[in-house]
Write a protein that holds these residues in place. Structure first.
Motif, PDB file in Angstrom:
ATOM      1  N   GLN A  61       0.831  -1.209   0.000  1.00 22.39           N
ATOM      2  CA  GLN A  61       0.000   0.000   0.000  1.00 22.39           C
ATOM      3  C   GLN A  61       0.865   1.258   0.000  1.00 22.39           C
ATOM      4  OE1 GLN A  61      -2.505  -0.471   3.441  1.00 22.39           O
ATOM      5  NE2 GLN A  61      -3.849  -1.971   2.433  1.00 22.39           N
ATOM      6  N   LEU A  62       1.923   1.252   0.810  1.00 18.14           N
ATOM      7  CA  LEU A  62       2.824   2.404   0.858  1.00 18.14           C
ATOM      8  C   LEU A  62       3.551   2.584  -0.465  1.00 18.14           C
ATOM      9  CD1 LEU A  62       4.219   1.889   4.462  1.00 18.14           C
ATOM     10  CD2 LEU A  62       2.771   3.778   3.686  1.00 18.14           C
ATOM     11  N   ASP A  63       3.968   1.467  -1.066  1.00 19.62           N
ATOM     12  CA  ASP A  63       4.630   1.537  -2.373  1.00 19.62           C
ATOM     13  C   ASP A  63       3.697   2.142  -3.413  1.00 19.62           C
ATOM     14  OD1 ASP A  63       6.528   1.156  -4.422  1.00 19.62           O
ATOM     15  OD2 ASP A  63       5.795  -0.869  -4.828  1.00 19.62           O
ATOM     16  N   LYS A  64       2.461   1.687  -3.412  1.00 18.39           N
ATOM     17  CA  LYS A  64       1.475   2.213  -4.375  1.00 18.39           C
ATOM     18  C   LYS A  64       1.254   3.714  -4.168  1.00 18.39           C
ATOM     19  CE  LYS A  64      -3.288   1.698  -5.898  1.00 18.39           C
ATOM     20  NZ  LYS A  64      -4.580   1.090  -5.672  1.00 18.39           N
ATOM     21  N   ARG A  65       1.094   4.114  -2.916  1.00 15.33           N
ATOM     22  CA  ARG A  65       0.878   5.539  -2.622  1.00 15.33           C
ATOM     23  C   ARG A  65       2.104   6.375  -2.975  1.00 15.33           C
ATOM     24  NH1 ARG A  65      -0.866   5.129   3.372  1.00 15.33           N
ATOM     25  NH2 ARG A  65      -0.368   7.344   3.355  1.00 15.33           N
ATOM     26  N   PHE A  66       3.294   5.846  -2.696  1.00 18.26           N
ATOM     27  CA  PHE A  66       4.524   6.567  -3.031  1.00 18.26           C
ATOM     28  C   PHE A  66       4.669   6.706  -4.543  1.00 18.26           C
ATOM     29  CE2 PHE A  66       9.227   6.506  -3.732  1.00 18.26           C
ATOM     30  CZ  PHE A  66       9.491   7.773  -3.227  1.00 18.26           C
ATOM     31  N   LYS A  67       4.351   5.642  -5.264  1.00 17.97           N
ATOM     32  CA  LYS A  67       4.441   5.699  -6.730  1.00 17.97           C
ATOM     33  C   LYS A  67       3.435   6.692  -7.307  1.00 17.97           C
ATOM     34  CE  LYS A  67       4.813   2.912 -10.863  1.00 17.97           C
ATOM     35  NZ  LYS A  67       4.799   1.582 -11.451  1.00 17.97           N
TER      36      LYS A  67
END
Length: 96
Positions: A61-67
């Motif tokens: 989820q954090l990776d998706k939001r960061f991307k």
């Protein structure tokens, strides 16, 4: 992309040290795609992030939001660094 203003994705339950760990990783990912970074520095920051947030679902989820905000992928960056053995790494591919 690091010259643009955007907020890093953070979890509300993190304390100040957790926010610093996450921010350090986000900045390391940005460096990997822009100027490059020492492999050991990146892996150290990545491991601290994994220790901070061991749940794979939250990591994704954090990776998706960061991307979404930066255009950079934590997962792609970490896989790139793990594959390349040189002391200084710079991702030559397009973002994420």
């Amino acid at each position: 992309m690091s010259l643009e203003n955007y907020e890093y994705p953070l979890m509300p339950e993190w304390d100040v040290s957790g926010v610093i760990v996450a921010t350090d990783l986000y900045q390391a990912v940005e460096k990997l795609y822009t100027t490059g970074i020492k492999r050991t520095d990146f892996l150290d920051k990545y491991q601290k992030f994994l220790d901070l947030e061991p749940a794979k679902m939250i990591q994704k989820q954090l990776d998706k939001r960061f991307k979404e905000v930066s255009g950079y992928s934590i997962y792609t960056a970490s896989q790139y660094v793990l594959k390349h053995e040189q002391k200084f790494v710079r991702c030559q591919t397009s973002k994420g």
